[in-house]
Design an enzyme around this catalytic site. Sequence first.
Site, PDB file in Angstrom:
ATOM      1  N   CYS A 158       0.819  -1.225   0.000  1.00  0.00           N
ATOM      2  CA  CYS A 158       0.000   0.000   0.000  1.00  0.00           C
ATOM      3  C   CYS A 158       0.847   1.266   0.000  1.00  0.00           C
ATOM      4  CB  CYS A 158      -0.943   0.013   1.196  1.00  0.00           C
ATOM      5  SG  CYS A 158      -2.010  -1.429   1.228  1.00  0.00           S
TER       6      CYS A 158
ATOM      7  N   HIS B 214      -3.840   6.932   1.361  1.00  0.00           N
ATOM      8  CA  HIS B 214      -4.127   5.579   0.888  1.00  0.00           C
ATOM      9  C   HIS B 214      -5.596   5.231   1.137  1.00  0.00           C
ATOM     10  CE1 HIS B 214      -3.975   1.435  -0.024  1.00  0.00           C
ATOM     11  NE2 HIS B 214      -4.079   1.033   1.231  1.00  0.00           N
TER      12      HIS B 214
ATOM     13  N   ASN C 267      -9.982  -0.944  -2.354  1.00  0.00           N
ATOM     14  CA  ASN C 267      -8.561  -0.727  -2.096  1.00  0.00           C
ATOM     15  C   ASN C 267      -7.752  -1.306  -3.263  1.00  0.00           C
ATOM     16  OD1 ASN C 267      -5.939  -0.731  -1.149  1.00  0.00           O
ATOM     17  ND2 ASN C 267      -6.418  -1.695   0.825  1.00  0.00           N
TER      18      ASN C 267
HETATM   19  N1  ACO Z   1     -20.080  -8.841   5.596  1.00  0.00           N
HETATM   20  C1  ACO Z   1     -20.836  -9.091   6.686  1.00  0.00           C
HETATM   21  N2  ACO Z   1     -20.309  -9.366   7.893  1.00  0.00           N
HETATM   22  C2  ACO Z   1     -18.972  -9.388   8.003  1.00  0.00           C
HETATM   23  C3  ACO Z   1     -18.123  -9.158   6.896  1.00  0.00           C
HETATM   24  C4  ACO Z   1     -18.725  -8.869   5.654  1.00  0.00           C
HETATM   25  N3  ACO Z   1     -18.010  -8.619   4.540  1.00  0.00           N
HETATM   26  N4  ACO Z   1     -16.845  -9.261   7.323  1.00  0.00           N
HETATM   27  C5  ACO Z   1     -16.857  -9.548   8.633  1.00  0.00           C
HETATM   28  N5  ACO Z   1     -18.155  -9.623   9.043  1.00  0.00           N
HETATM   29  C6  ACO Z   1     -18.668  -9.930  10.375  1.00  0.00           C
HETATM   30  C7  ACO Z   1     -17.687 -10.687  11.221  1.00  0.00           C
HETATM   31  O1  ACO Z   1     -17.746 -12.066  10.931  1.00  0.00           O
HETATM   32  C8  ACO Z   1     -18.144 -10.358  12.606  1.00  0.00           C
HETATM   33  O2  ACO Z   1     -19.267 -11.176  12.902  1.00  0.00           O
HETATM   34  P1  ACO Z   1     -19.500 -11.730  14.398  1.00  0.00           P
HETATM   35  O3  ACO Z   1     -19.649 -10.522  15.248  1.00  0.00           O
HETATM   36  O4  ACO Z   1     -20.736 -12.543  14.251  1.00  0.00           O
HETATM   37  O5  ACO Z   1     -18.263 -12.529  14.719  1.00  0.00           O
HETATM   38  C9  ACO Z   1     -18.669  -8.927  12.480  1.00  0.00           C
HETATM   39  O6  ACO Z   1     -18.889  -8.701  11.069  1.00  0.00           O
HETATM   40  C10 ACO Z   1     -17.689  -7.882  12.997  1.00  0.00           C
HETATM   41  O7  ACO Z   1     -16.389  -8.218  12.476  1.00  0.00           O
HETATM   42  P2  ACO Z   1     -15.145  -7.319  12.783  1.00  0.00           P
HETATM   43  O8  ACO Z   1     -13.940  -7.925  12.139  1.00  0.00           O
HETATM   44  O9  ACO Z   1     -15.075  -7.025  14.246  1.00  0.00           O
HETATM   45  O10 ACO Z   1     -15.544  -5.992  12.014  1.00  0.00           O
HETATM   46  P3  ACO Z   1     -14.859  -4.590  12.069  1.00  0.00           P
HETATM   47  O11 ACO Z   1     -15.842  -3.587  12.480  1.00  0.00           O
HETATM   48  O12 ACO Z   1     -13.535  -4.630  12.782  1.00  0.00           O
HETATM   49  O13 ACO Z   1     -14.544  -4.347  10.537  1.00  0.00           O
HETATM   50  C11 ACO Z   1     -12.845  -4.437   8.867  1.00  0.00           C
HETATM   51  C12 ACO Z   1     -13.698  -5.226   9.843  1.00  0.00           C
HETATM   52  C13 ACO Z   1     -13.756  -3.712   7.899  1.00  0.00           C
HETATM   53  C14 ACO Z   1     -11.954  -5.382   8.100  1.00  0.00           C
HETATM   54  C15 ACO Z   1     -12.015  -3.402   9.664  1.00  0.00           C
HETATM   55  O14 ACO Z   1     -11.326  -4.019  10.725  1.00  0.00           O
HETATM   56  C16 ACO Z   1     -11.018  -2.709   8.791  1.00  0.00           C
HETATM   57  O15 ACO Z   1     -11.366  -2.041   7.843  1.00  0.00           O
HETATM   58  N6  ACO Z   1      -9.728  -2.810   9.086  1.00  0.00           N
HETATM   59  C17 ACO Z   1      -8.693  -2.278   8.205  1.00  0.00           C
HETATM   60  C18 ACO Z   1      -8.293  -3.345   7.254  1.00  0.00           C
HETATM   61  C19 ACO Z   1      -7.817  -2.825   5.935  1.00  0.00           C
HETATM   62  O16 ACO Z   1      -8.044  -1.706   5.563  1.00  0.00           O
HETATM   63  N7  ACO Z   1      -7.160  -3.697   5.199  1.00  0.00           N
HETATM   64  C20 ACO Z   1      -6.747  -3.327   3.885  1.00  0.00           C
HETATM   65  C21 ACO Z   1      -5.403  -3.806   3.570  1.00  0.00           C
HETATM   66  S1  ACO Z   1      -4.167  -3.083   4.507  1.00  0.00           S
HETATM   67  C22 ACO Z   1      -4.123  -1.511   4.100  1.00  0.00           C
HETATM   68  O17 ACO Z   1      -4.406  -1.176   3.004  1.00  0.00           O
HETATM   69  C23 ACO Z   1      -3.781  -0.529   5.173  1.00  0.00           C
END
Ligand code: ACO
Length: 357
Positions: free
Chosen positions: A112, A279, A309
């Site tokens: 990234c 980013h 992304n």
């Molecule tokens: N659709 C529906 N439900 C989902 C999905 C989805 N696509 N993905 C996860 N869930 C569910 C999970 O299973 C969980 O269910 P549960 O409570 O029954 O166990 C619930 O949603 C909450 O999951 P969390 O992982 O706690 O969700 P969170 O609010 O943390 O969001 C996310 C997850 C969006 C990935 C967030 O942590 C995030 O954006 N982090 C940054 C990651 C990122 O940007 N990565 C990109 C690459 S690295 C970079 O570019 C910097």
Amino acid sequence: MSSIIVGTGIAIPDNVVSNHDLSRIMDTTDEWITTRTGVKERRFVDPGTGSSDLAAEAVLAALEDAGLEAGEVDALITATMTPDYVAPGISGLVQAKTGMRHIAAYDIRQQCSGFLYGLDLADALLSSGRAKTAVVVGAEVHGGFLPWSAASWNRVLGGSEDISEEDFARNTEHRAWSVLFGDGAGAMVLTAGGAEGEGLLGSSLHTDGEEFELIWVPGVGFKDRPYVTAAGVEADVHLPQMDGGGLFRKAVRLMPEAAQTVLASTGLELNDIDVVVAHQANDRILEGVRRQFGVGSEKVPSNIGSYGNTTAGTLPILYHELRQAGRVTGGTLVCFAAFGAGAHYGAAIYREPAAAE
Ligand code: ACO
């Protein structure tokens, strides 16, 4: 003389996959994806199209925008985490596909932050006089990472055939990261022609290798013998593993921190910045950056809704769009900022040159 951006170009694939389309192959909703990430749709290339193809298209568009020929480029820097082949990287392919001379072509692997690191390297080459014209391109085709079967791909792209329960369950298992990514590329042409106070004014690049496992792909890698095995693939070692919460917290803190560091080194202040090209990983991360800076989305804009992304592609795609929209014009002070796998992160400050009379 400083390094100035004299042309930009992008390559955006035609296949559009909306959040609603994703809900046809996994347990997810447009509402969940939109509120947690800001992504509404993403684009994918057809199979057989590589990041080198998207990169070459973006580079040729940027050269046309700059009014330069491929033969005039002295240095090419390509950034991708999704190369066409394990080795070599895509820089040679892009050099050949764009018709550049046998110049130095570099492969950058900073995910990234790849484009930001590429920009810094281009500036070093230009300001040292080792190149007169440099091209930096960030390109990704993430489709190959996605754990979707041929039937899932067919359905997500609009096919009416249903998918098996096993496919649906597997797609759902990987939904947290798979909904984030899309394909795309962006390129910039730079020359060493800026007047005092214009062009790339400074950068602040960092790496925290302790955070290597925030997001990574454990296989296939050469510490294993052989480096790829059927058992490894069966165990999904070739798919990304992501600590979403950890990434989120680090990105929100470290992009603004790097921006403050480079601002201090250039004698500028946050208030001087007209636009932050950050980013595009997640709009909630950008919201956190806006909160830290005490600014709104006009100063930290987002296009993640349209593309997801695109890893090394996000900075040049967004910058190109802002330029096209007239949001970046002569005198505009831009802060580029990125955070991603490695963990590599940083920021750079750029003053758009005054328009020629
Ligand atoms: N659709 C529906 N439900 C989902 C999905 C989805 N696509 N993905 C996860 N869930 C569910 C999970 O299973 C969980 O269910 P549960 O409570 O029954 O166990 C619930 O949603 C909450 O999951 P969390 O992982 O706690 O969700 P969170 O609010 O943390 O969001 C996310 C997850 C969006 C990935 C967030 O942590 C995030 O954006 N982090 C940054 C990651 C990122 O940007 N990565 C990109 C690459 S690295 C970079 O570019 C910097």
